[in-house]
Design a protein around this motif. Structure first.
Motif, PDB file in Angstrom:
ATOM      1  N   CYS A   1      -6.841   0.821  -8.776  1.00 17.48           N
ATOM      2  CA  CYS A   1      -6.771   1.655  -9.708  1.00 17.48           C
ATOM      3  C   CYS A   1      -7.894   2.923  -9.496  1.00 17.48           C
ATOM      4  CB  CYS A   1      -7.193   0.419 -11.418  1.00 17.48           C
ATOM      5  SG  CYS A   1      -5.899  -0.134 -11.377  1.00 17.48           S
ATOM      6  N   LEU A   2      -9.228   2.722  -9.252  1.00 19.62           N
ATOM      7  CA  LEU A   2     -10.609   3.596  -9.645  1.00 19.62           C
ATOM      8  C   LEU A   2     -10.074   5.037  -8.466  1.00 19.62           C
ATOM      9  CD1 LEU A   2     -13.148   1.640  -8.494  1.00 19.62           C
ATOM     10  CD2 LEU A   2     -12.597   2.963 -10.495  1.00 19.62           C
ATOM     11  N   SER A   3      -8.984   4.879  -7.651  1.00 20.35           N
ATOM     12  CA  SER A   3      -8.624   5.906  -6.988  1.00 20.35           C
ATOM     13  C   SER A   3      -7.770   6.740  -6.957  1.00 20.35           C
ATOM     14  CB  SER A   3      -8.202   5.277  -4.448  1.00 20.35           C
ATOM     15  OG  SER A   3      -9.263   4.162  -4.225  1.00 20.35           O
ATOM     16  N   THR A   4      -6.698   5.548  -7.639  1.00 23.79           N
ATOM     17  CA  THR A   4      -6.137   6.218  -8.407  1.00 23.79           C
ATOM     18  C   THR A   4      -6.417   7.625  -9.568  1.00 23.79           C
ATOM     19  OG1 THR A   4      -4.457   4.941  -8.747  1.00 23.79           O
ATOM     20  CG2 THR A   4      -3.582   5.752  -9.808  1.00 23.79           C
ATOM     21  N   LEU A   5      -7.709   7.515 -10.596  1.00 22.36           N
ATOM     22  CA  LEU A   5      -7.762   7.999 -11.341  1.00 22.36           C
ATOM     23  C   LEU A   5      -8.817   8.912 -10.291  1.00 22.36           C
ATOM     24  CD1 LEU A   5      -9.736   5.217 -13.655  1.00 22.36           C
ATOM     25  CD2 LEU A   5      -7.904   6.227 -14.787  1.00 22.36           C
ATOM     26  N   VAL A   6      -9.261   8.363  -9.489  1.00 17.29           N
ATOM     27  CA  VAL A   6      -9.836   9.509  -8.602  1.00 17.29           C
ATOM     28  C   VAL A   6      -9.168  11.108  -8.308  1.00 17.29           C
ATOM     29  CG1 VAL A   6     -11.439  10.279  -6.178  1.00 17.29           C
ATOM     30  CG2 VAL A   6     -11.848   8.543  -7.977  1.00 17.29           C
ATOM     31  N   VAL A   7      -8.221  10.645  -7.194  1.00 11.67           N
ATOM     32  CA  VAL A   7      -7.138  11.518  -7.137  1.00 11.67           C
ATOM     33  C   VAL A   7      -6.534  12.374  -7.998  1.00 11.67           C
ATOM     34  CG1 VAL A   7      -4.094  11.644  -6.251  1.00 11.67           C
ATOM     35  CG2 VAL A   7      -6.078  10.289  -5.228  1.00 11.67           C
TER      36      VAL A   7
ATOM     37  N   PHE B   1       1.331  -3.944   0.434  1.00 11.54           N
ATOM     38  CA  PHE B   1       2.282  -4.459   0.597  1.00 11.54           C
ATOM     39  C   PHE B   1       2.563  -4.873   2.264  1.00 11.54           C
ATOM     40  CE2 PHE B   1       2.962  -1.231  -2.294  1.00 11.54           C
ATOM     41  CZ  PHE B   1       4.555  -1.437  -2.757  1.00 11.54           C
ATOM     42  N   LEU B   2       1.378  -4.676   2.671  1.00  6.73           N
ATOM     43  CA  LEU B   2       1.222  -5.168   3.996  1.00  6.73           C
ATOM     44  C   LEU B   2       1.098  -6.934   4.487  1.00  6.73           C
ATOM     45  CD1 LEU B   2       0.453  -5.117   7.566  1.00  6.73           C
ATOM     46  CD2 LEU B   2      -2.077  -4.800   6.984  1.00  6.73           C
ATOM     47  N   MET B   3       0.365  -7.183   3.578  1.00  3.38           N
ATOM     48  CA  MET B   3      -0.093  -8.137   2.756  1.00  3.38           C
ATOM     49  C   MET B   3       1.302  -9.375   2.825  1.00  3.38           C
ATOM     50  SD  MET B   3      -4.088  -8.281   2.166  1.00  3.38           S
ATOM     51  CE  MET B   3      -4.927  -7.331   1.203  1.00  3.38           C
ATOM     52  N   ASP B   4       2.044  -8.411   1.573  1.00  2.37           N
ATOM     53  CA  ASP B   4       3.038  -9.215   0.947  1.00  2.37           C
ATOM     54  C   ASP B   4       3.645  -9.449   2.094  1.00  2.37           C
ATOM     55  OD1 ASP B   4       4.491  -9.569  -1.725  1.00  2.37           O
ATOM     56  OD2 ASP B   4       5.799  -8.513  -1.058  1.00  2.37           O
ATOM     57  N   ARG B   5       3.984  -8.901   3.202  1.00  2.00           N
ATOM     58  CA  ARG B   5       5.401  -8.669   3.853  1.00  2.00           C
ATOM     59  C   ARG B   5       4.639 -10.330   4.463  1.00  2.00           C
ATOM     60  NH1 ARG B   5       9.310  -6.964   6.897  1.00  2.00           N
ATOM     61  NH2 ARG B   5      10.068  -7.712   7.766  1.00  2.00           N
ATOM     62  N   PHE B   6       3.197 -10.213   4.747  1.00  2.00           N
ATOM     63  CA  PHE B   6       2.578 -11.480   5.870  1.00  2.00           C
ATOM     64  C   PHE B   6       2.408 -12.368   5.088  1.00  2.00           C
ATOM     65  CE2 PHE B   6      -1.459 -12.845   6.991  1.00  2.00           C
ATOM     66  CZ  PHE B   6      -1.402 -13.201   8.404  1.00  2.00           C
ATOM     67  N   PHE B   7       2.292 -12.682   3.985  1.00  2.00           N
ATOM     68  CA  PHE B   7       2.760 -13.968   3.503  1.00  2.00           C
ATOM     69  C   PHE B   7       4.114 -13.906   2.507  1.00  2.00           C
ATOM     70  CE2 PHE B   7      -1.925 -13.001   2.790  1.00  2.00           C
ATOM     71  CZ  PHE B   7      -2.582 -14.503   4.143  1.00  2.00           C
ATOM     72  N   ASN B   8       5.367 -13.300   3.767  1.00  2.00           N
ATOM     73  CA  ASN B   8       6.340 -14.174   2.852  1.00  2.00           C
ATOM     74  C   ASN B   8       7.574 -13.519   1.597  1.00  2.00           C
ATOM     75  OD1 ASN B   8       7.473 -13.880   5.621  1.00  2.00           O
ATOM     76  ND2 ASN B   8       6.329 -16.394   5.437  1.00  2.00           N
TER      77      ASN B   8
ATOM     78  N   LEU C   1      -3.471   5.730  -0.411  1.00  2.00           N
ATOM     79  CA  LEU C   1      -2.748   5.712   0.133  1.00  2.00           C
ATOM     80  C   LEU C   1      -2.433   4.404   1.212  1.00  2.00           C
ATOM     81  CD1 LEU C   1      -1.211   8.763   1.417  1.00  2.00           C
ATOM     82  CD2 LEU C   1      -0.383   7.485  -0.599  1.00  2.00           C
ATOM     83  N   ASN C   2      -4.206   3.864   1.366  1.00  2.00           N
ATOM     84  CA  ASN C   2      -4.291   2.616   2.265  1.00  2.00           C
ATOM     85  C   ASN C   2      -4.589   1.842   1.811  1.00  2.00           C
ATOM     86  OD1 ASN C   2      -5.202   1.508   4.743  1.00  2.00           O
ATOM     87  ND2 ASN C   2      -7.372   1.375   3.804  1.00  2.00           N
ATOM     88  N   VAL C   3      -5.221   1.844   0.625  1.00  2.00           N
ATOM     89  CA  VAL C   3      -4.918   0.311  -0.548  1.00  2.00           C
ATOM     90  C   VAL C   3      -3.326   0.237  -0.522  1.00  2.00           C
ATOM     91  CG1 VAL C   3      -5.654  -0.286  -2.567  1.00  2.00           C
ATOM     92  CG2 VAL C   3      -7.178   0.892  -1.027  1.00  2.00           C
ATOM     93  N   CYS C   4      -3.070   0.686  -1.195  1.00  2.00           N
ATOM     94  CA  CYS C   4      -1.478   0.422  -1.489  1.00  2.00           C
ATOM     95  C   CYS C   4      -1.310   0.471  -0.344  1.00  2.00           C
ATOM     96  CB  CYS C   4      -0.500   1.191  -2.325  1.00  2.00           C
ATOM     97  SG  CYS C   4      -1.396   2.568  -3.820  1.00  2.00           S
ATOM     98  N   GLY C   5      -0.691   0.394   0.854  1.00  2.00           N
ATOM     99  CA  GLY C   5      -0.327  -0.019   2.087  1.00  2.00           C
ATOM    100  C   GLY C   5      -0.842  -0.798   2.660  1.00  2.00           C
TER     101      GLY C   5
END
Length: 365
Positions: free
Chosen positions: A282-288, A198-205, A191-195
């Motif tokens: 991607c790796l973290s999704t596979l782990v979950v 989106f945080l950086m997407d907001r940061f760069f408009n 969740l941190n990676v995904c968040g």
């Protein structure tokens, strides 16, 4: 710069005792240090030079103009990025005041915050590890009792094996909550990676989520038709407008071209982070997904013990999985990664015998 990396290297304490997975270590160990390194680089003037340099009239001191433009941000005109440099515009995104429409301006405001944001991201990547380390509370280290060293006296080995066996037998089926907290930390890392994306997407408009794809597409276009997405997100040359009172009290307007050398570094940092976070996600999704399969499938848990610890007999593994719960399996797996393989085999065989395993060819551990 080598000094920086040597100092940051001390933050990576590689322990011989593993209490988490290799993918989880990519989050708190590798990614956290990478982000911290980038933060130090962009905030250290001696490595990137002045973060901004403005070309303007001599009426205003250089330091004053540069500082004003750094604090109040600079801007580009997006439609001027596609105009021909040298004929229609002097630099990509920079247009004359006569064609400069204030409503079209795209202000570049993020560069003051890049160093702070990278540091904050580094902290966020370490939080799941901090939680798990507190919840794990040294359990694996305590149960190992230096049994990762194969060469120990028989008396000492026998005593420690008995202590470990007694703990595993007496506390069987009581480790689910402990294991689920680790799985929660792995989910939190995802969740941190995904968040952060989106945080950086907001940061760069809104320009970060597709940044890597646009860079790849840019490399495949013809030289004449392509618009560099890195110049759009991280412009090297921008404009700045400074107003001051003249000698007669009238407001004077001063335009300046501002060079942002720091953006040369920023664009490399964020294109790397785009691909790195994509891979990590991607790796973290596979782990979950892998953890969900483990939780619902005892057969999968048995199969993983087969292929990971081949010295343990299949019937022993079957007994252990049948008589225990998922949390016990996770503890067995973590111990097997840290304890000497021969000693671990003996402990598992003896535990299976205590749990009722019987076989003609079963040898006492």
């Amino acid at each position: 710069m080598l000094d920086i990396f040597l100092r940051l290297k001390t933050l990576i304490k590689v322990s011989h005792i593993h209490i988490d997975s290799s993918v989880f270590r990519l989050h708190w160990c590798i990614t956290s240090v990478i982000l911290l390194t980038f933060s130090v680089i962009v905030t250290t003037r001696q490595y990137v030079g002045n973060p901004i340099d403005c070309i303007h009239t001599n009426d205003i001191p250089d330091d004053v103009f540069d500082l004003y433009c750094w604090i109040h941000s600079t801007y580009t005109i997006p439609r001027a990025l596609s105009l021909h440099v040298g004929r229609e515009v002097a630099h990509p995104g920079v247009i004359t005041s006569a064609h400069d429409n204030e409503e079209e301006r795209r202000y570049v405001t993020y560069y003051q915050w890049v160093g702070f944001t990278l540091f904050f991201q580094s902290v966020l990547f370490y939080i799941p590890r901090w939680l798990w380390k507190n919840w794990e509370a040294g359990k694996i280290t305590a149960l190992m009792m230096d049994l990762d060293v194969g060469v120990v006296s028989e008396v000492e080995k026998k005593q420690k094996k008995k202590l470990l066996l007694d703990y595993l037998y007496d506390n069987l089926k009581n480790h689910n909550w402990w294991a689920y907290r680790y799985f929660f930390c792995e989910l939190l890392a995802l969740l941190n990676v995904c968040g952060q994306m989106f945080l950086m997407d907001r940061f760069f408009n809104g320009a970060f989520l597709t940044f890597g794809l646009e860079v790849i597409a840019f490399a495949e276009r013809d030289q004449e038709d392509r618009l560099d997405p890195m110049v759009y997100v991280f412009p090297r040359m921008t404009k700045c407008t400074f107003h001051k009172f003249g000698v007669s009290g009238e407001v004077e307007k001063h335009d300046a071209l501002c060079i942002l050398p720091l953006n040369i570094v920023n664009e490399k940092i964020y294109i790397f982070l785009w691909f790195w976070l994509l891979l990590l996600g991607c790796l973290s999704t596979l782990v979950v997904i892998y953890r969900l399969v483990i939780i619902v499938s005892p057969r999968m848990r048995a199969y993983l013990l087969y292929i990971r610890f081949r010295l343990i007999k299949r019937e022993v593994v079957n007994t252990l999985v049948k008589k225990s719960k998922m949390g016990d399996w996770f503890l067995f797996y973590m111990l097997g990664q840290n304890v000497d393989s021969i000693i671990f085999k003996e402990v598992m065989h003896e535990l299976a015998r205590r749990l009722g395993h019987q076989s003609k060819d079963f040898t006492d551990a």
